[in-house]
Design an enzyme around this catalytic site. Structure first.
Site, PDB file in Angstrom:
ATOM      1  N   GLU A 424     -13.939 -32.266  24.143  1.00  0.00           N
ATOM      2  CA  GLU A 424     -13.744 -30.814  24.027  1.00  0.00           C
ATOM      3  C   GLU A 424     -15.061 -30.060  24.188  1.00  0.00           C
ATOM      4  O   GLU A 424     -15.368 -29.136  23.420  1.00  0.00           O
ATOM      5  CB  GLU A 424     -13.104 -30.471  22.679  1.00  0.00           C
ATOM      6  CG  GLU A 424     -11.731 -31.082  22.511  1.00  0.00           C
ATOM      7  CD  GLU A 424     -11.005 -30.664  21.234  1.00  0.00           C
ATOM      8  OE1 GLU A 424     -11.593 -29.940  20.420  1.00  0.00           O
ATOM      9  OE2 GLU A 424      -9.853 -31.069  21.066  1.00  0.00           O
ATOM     10  N   GLU A 500      -6.339 -37.184  22.685  1.00  0.00           N
ATOM     11  CA  GLU A 500      -6.307 -36.873  21.255  1.00  0.00           C
ATOM     12  C   GLU A 500      -4.972 -36.209  20.971  1.00  0.00           C
ATOM     13  O   GLU A 500      -4.606 -35.233  21.638  1.00  0.00           O
ATOM     14  CB  GLU A 500      -7.474 -35.941  20.914  1.00  0.00           C
ATOM     15  CG  GLU A 500      -7.848 -35.973  19.454  1.00  0.00           C
ATOM     16  CD  GLU A 500      -9.105 -35.157  19.184  1.00  0.00           C
ATOM     17  OE1 GLU A 500     -10.158 -35.447  19.768  1.00  0.00           O
ATOM     18  OE2 GLU A 500      -9.006 -34.222  18.378  1.00  0.00           O
TER      19      GLU A 500
HETATM   20  C1  GAL Z   1      -9.984 -31.671  17.840  1.00  0.00           C
HETATM   21  C2  GAL Z   1     -11.375 -32.282  17.827  1.00  0.00           C
HETATM   22  C3  GAL Z   1     -11.543 -33.254  16.697  1.00  0.00           C
HETATM   23  C4  GAL Z   1     -11.029 -32.657  15.429  1.00  0.00           C
HETATM   24  C5  GAL Z   1      -9.579 -32.275  15.612  1.00  0.00           C
HETATM   25  C6  GAL Z   1      -8.919 -31.747  14.379  1.00  0.00           C
HETATM   26  O1  GAL Z   1      -9.930 -30.516  18.559  1.00  0.00           O
HETATM   27  O2  GAL Z   1     -11.622 -32.951  19.025  1.00  0.00           O
HETATM   28  O3  GAL Z   1     -12.893 -33.610  16.552  1.00  0.00           O
HETATM   29  O4  GAL Z   1     -11.791 -31.548  15.134  1.00  0.00           O
HETATM   30  O5  GAL Z   1      -9.525 -31.292  16.603  1.00  0.00           O
HETATM   31  O6  GAL Z   1      -7.603 -31.338  14.687  1.00  0.00           O
END
Ligand code: GAL
Length: 817
Positions: A424, A500
């Site tokens: 991100e 993710e």
């Molecule tokens: C994502 C990020 C992670 C964590 C997660 C929590 O956007 O890549 O590191 O912050 O959100 O939802």
């Protein structure tokens, strides 16, 4: 002709003499440590007697205390779509990692003689390491997660004490999670001949595999002249299955191809490992030797098919993991890492993403051995900032060096099947970001042409437009389930990875009413509901990802955020105190499975039965009130009974993502007693059943260890789960008794954890409250074998005790100083 070659090879092997070896020494014990910023400590004769004695790996901040002032920030978290700055606490764990720490250690290297060289290696140092030997600076490394080494031969004193001094500094606002602090990974000396294999210079690949034959390619970078490389390949039983000897060298690289007949292929189900034993001779003198473990396996990523491992389409059933190990912080411990993987394996998980940085080498070794696919990540920031003092300060100067070290140090691990150059990154916006994506990907390709590169992208609209997503080998989407199809259509690769997913939030054993889906829901007690219907504004519940994974071949798998809770990032309680660790974990900070564990298990573990009921059945005061019951099971339907009364049969169906993957009885009225579930197959045959009883008052403690036999190596850990139960042995799900721990015999008390994100009790103190009836105690081996006894007591409860045996360490013993 064939016979002659074999004879010649054998003659060469026997006429060579062995008198040169490398020695690897781990700098584990007898370090001195202080938090005082004192440049005098560089000097050899500096008096450090007042400093603390520590062993490395070490995390200076994990003993706390927790304090909201430590990492209080008034910020808008841009990643969370916040526009207005508000006060945030606990974002990086509320632990004292910010500031300077110094380490000093004296050591001698008696084997250091003429013609030898010594490398000093760090698997990671948090952070901005300045390294001094005998008063002279030997180097600097800013990124806390990077592996790095220095050739210290010119500074090293022969036959006398040497003084190593390391200064580390963590700036405030340098991380989005708890980074740990100090020399949290191992430090080693490698003593070898000047004529030797270069550090991380050997790459073993398997470019051709058929059922009958595999080609093993070895490229070894070496220093010296008149060299012979003798390679042997051993199977998992140590039997030699191939050998080769050659003298040809191009520049500094010697290359060989060896044949392995009828290879056993590496996969998560069969993590079979071979070892390449490489010997380097100068003339007839053995100068250096390396053992490199590798796997024979073939990977490909194909449009509309996805990830193909040894000709089989394999979906990533993965989790993201931060590097901290809960109650022991960031200090690396193999037993702690192995336990995580054992828990994940049982869930049916087959993959790990090291978010958002380089993994520990110990974790990769375990993934090779236990069979996990690995997505090795590098950065959370490129040139554009996420946090004020983040990696962007170093990106231009250090990114290439950090990527090179990541790849070179880890590329022989068969578990790694993909690299990630970023998570991100705000550089997703703008044309410079596209160039950076390509630049980094090219570095990965140059260092390792065998694996593709991804970036976890959350700005999906922007990367579709700019070309950023099209540049990548693997387009990884973070969340944004509604954009998967559009991204698949627009991107050229022909598949999408859920790099993710989910970010569902819950607290183990905590249930909130009424039961309804929610985003960023906060409750007065700082907990989230374990009905698994709550997520962040940008994220979703697991079932929505399951739909994408199941309905589209072009979705090649997912990495759930996260496998275990971690220190810091207490979303949705970023501005609530006390709250200092995450709610995202499938398991809590103690490693205890939350309910969600069984939802994933019911889908991912295709071998074992899953039948799990929630919530608990102790709802004094809710008599007659609606108390929905969910069942997570691999079976398609089940019938629920409350005190023998049927609540009807539920069957998985396509009416909603939840109905497709869970069985839910939404109108159950609570009455104390017994709830029972009977599961059926498609034909209505009874397959399994389970009961849960309303527990009485807390009566005694039940202790169960993950391992009752551990190694007397001074590091090994047994994780003992302590449950508060009633007189009949039923878990008391609301128990929060204050418990105390005593360890006797050949072990010590290391830490405890109850998984409560709002607890301010320190892990290293031998007392803690149970949370939802449970906690975990970590018992550590000393280096003397013997019996260990852990006793747990609590007011008004019958004591609990468990015996653990610590046995002499077997297997390869590494030298330690
Ligand atoms: C994502 C990020 C992670 C964590 C997660 C929590 O956007 O890549 O590191 O912050 O959100 O939802």
């Amino acid at each position: 002709m064939m016979k002659q070659t074999i004879l010649l090879t054998i003659c060469v092997l026997f006429s060579l003499t062995a008198n040169g070896q490398r020695t690897v020494i781990t700098l584990h014990k007898n370090w001195k440590f202080t938090r005082i910023d004192n440049n005098e400590a560089i000097k050899m004769d500096y008096d450090d007697t007042a400093w603390e004695h520590v062993s490395v790996p070490h995390d200076w901040a994990i003993t706390g205390p927790f304090d909201k002032e430590l990492d209080k920030q008034v910020v808008a978290i841009v990643q969370n779509n916040e526009k207005v700055a508000t006060e945030k606490t606990g974002r990086t764990g509320a632990l004292p990692y910010i500031g300077v720490g110094w380490y000093r250690k004296q050591f001698r290297v008696p084997q250091f003689t003429e013609g030898k060289k010594v490398l000093l290696t760090f698997d990671g140092a948090m952070s901005e390491a300045q390294v001094y030997l005998n008063g002279k600076k030997v180097g600097y490394r800013p990124y806390g997660y990077s592996y790095f080494y220095f050739d210290i031969s010119e500074h090293l004193l022969k036959g006398q004490d040497n003084t190593l001094a390391v200064r580390l500094e963590n700036h405030k606002k340098s991380s989005r999670w708890y980074p740990g602090a100090g020399l949290y990974r191992k430090v080693q000396l490698i003593l070898k001949d000047e004529v030797s294999f270069r550090h991380w210079g050997t790459f073993v690949t398997t470019p051709f595999i058929s059922g009958e034959q595999a080609k093993v390619n070895i490229k070894a970078e070496v220093d010296g002249s008149d060299l012979t490389l003798v390679s042997e390949i051993m199977d998992a039983n140590g039997k030699r299955v191939s050998q080769h000897s050659s003298q040809q060298i191009f520049g500094h690289t010697m290359e060989q191809n060896l044949e392995v007949l009828n290879p056993t292929l590496w996969s998560p189900e069969t993590p079979y490992l071979y070892t390449a034993k490489l010997k380097l001779y100068q003339g007839n003198q053995l100068k250096d030797e390396q053992l490199i473990r590798f796997g024979i396996r073939q990977i490909a990523y194909e449009p509309d098919k996805g990830f193909v491992l040894n000709s089989e389409v394999t979906k990533f059933k993965g989790v993201c993991l931060h590097h901290d190990l809960g109650p022991i912080g960031a200090a690396i411990n193999t037993a702690a890492l192995r336990r995580q993987l054992v828990i994940l394996k049982d869930m049916g998980c087959n993959a790990v993403r090291s978010s958002h940085n380089m993994p520990s080498l110990e974790q990769l070794e375990l993934c090779d051995e236990m069979g996990f696919l690995f997505l090795a990540e590098s950065f959370d920031e490129w040139a554009k900032a996420k946090v004020e003092n983040g990696y962007h300060r170093f990106f231009n100067e250090w990114a290439e060096k950090d990527v090179v070290n990541l790849v070179r140090a880890t590329r022989n691990h068969p578990s790694i099947v993909m690299w990630s150059s970023g998570n991100e990154v705000p550089d997703q916006y703008g044309s410079l970001g596209v160039k950076r994506a390509k630049w980094l990907q090219d570095i990965f390709h140059r260092e390792d042409p065998t694996r593709p590169v991804t970036v976890g992208m959350d700005q999906v609209k922007a990367v579709m437009k700019s070309g950023f997503g099209a540049v990548l080998d693997i387009p990884g989407l973070n969340y944004r389930t509604h954009l998967y199809k559009e991204a698949y259509d627009k991107f050229p690769q022909g598949f999408i990875l859920g790099s993710e997913t989910a970010s569902t939030v819950s607290s183990r054993g905590v249930y909130k009413f009424p039961v309804e889906p929610g985003k960023m829901v906060q409750y007065p007690d700082g907990q989230s509901s374990s009905y698994d219907l709550e997520a962040c504004s940008w994220s979703n519940v697991p079932d929505e990802d399951f739909v994408l994974q199941d309905d589209h071949d072009w979705v090649i798998g997912e990495f759930v955020w996260t496998g275990f809770d971690y220190l810091g990032e207490p979303t949705p309680y970023d501005n609530y105190w006390p709250s200092r660790s995450s709610y995202f974990g499938i398991c809590d900070l103690a490693g205890l499975p939350k309910d969600r564990y069984y939802l994933y298990r019911s889908r991912w573990n295709t071998k074992d039965e899953t039948l799990h009921i929630l919530p608990h059945w102790n709802w004094k005061g809710r008599e007659g009130e609606t108390t929905p019951v969910f069942v997570y099971t691999n079976h398609p339907s089940a019938e629920l009974f409350v005190n023998g009364k049927s609540q009807g049969v539920q069957t998985k169906n396509d009416s909603s993502p939840q109905n497709r993957y869970r069985l839910m009885w939404m109108d159950v009225k609570y009455e104390p007693g017994t709830i029972k579930v009977i599961a059926f197959d498609e034909q209505g045959n009874q397959m399994a059943q389970k009961e849960m009883h309303t527990a009485g008052v807390p009566h005694h403690l039940v202790l169960s260890a993950d391992r009752k036999v551990i190694s007397a190596d001074g590091k090994d850990l047994s994780y003992v789960t302590v449950s508060v139960v009633d007189k009949d042995g039923n878990l008391c799900p609301n128990a929060s008794n204050h418990l105390s721990f005593k360890v006797k015999g050949a072990g010590t008390y290391r830490a405890a954890c109850n998984g409560d994100a709002t607890s301010l009790q320190m892990f290293h103190l031998p007392t803690m409250k149970a949370f939802s009836g449970k906690l975990v105690v970590l018992v550590q081996a000393t280096d003397k074998p013997g019996n260990i006894k852990l006793e747990v007591s609590g007011k008004g409860l019958k004591k609990g005790a468990i015996s653990i045996v610590s046995e002499s360490a077997t297997g390869a013993v590494t030298m330690e100083l």
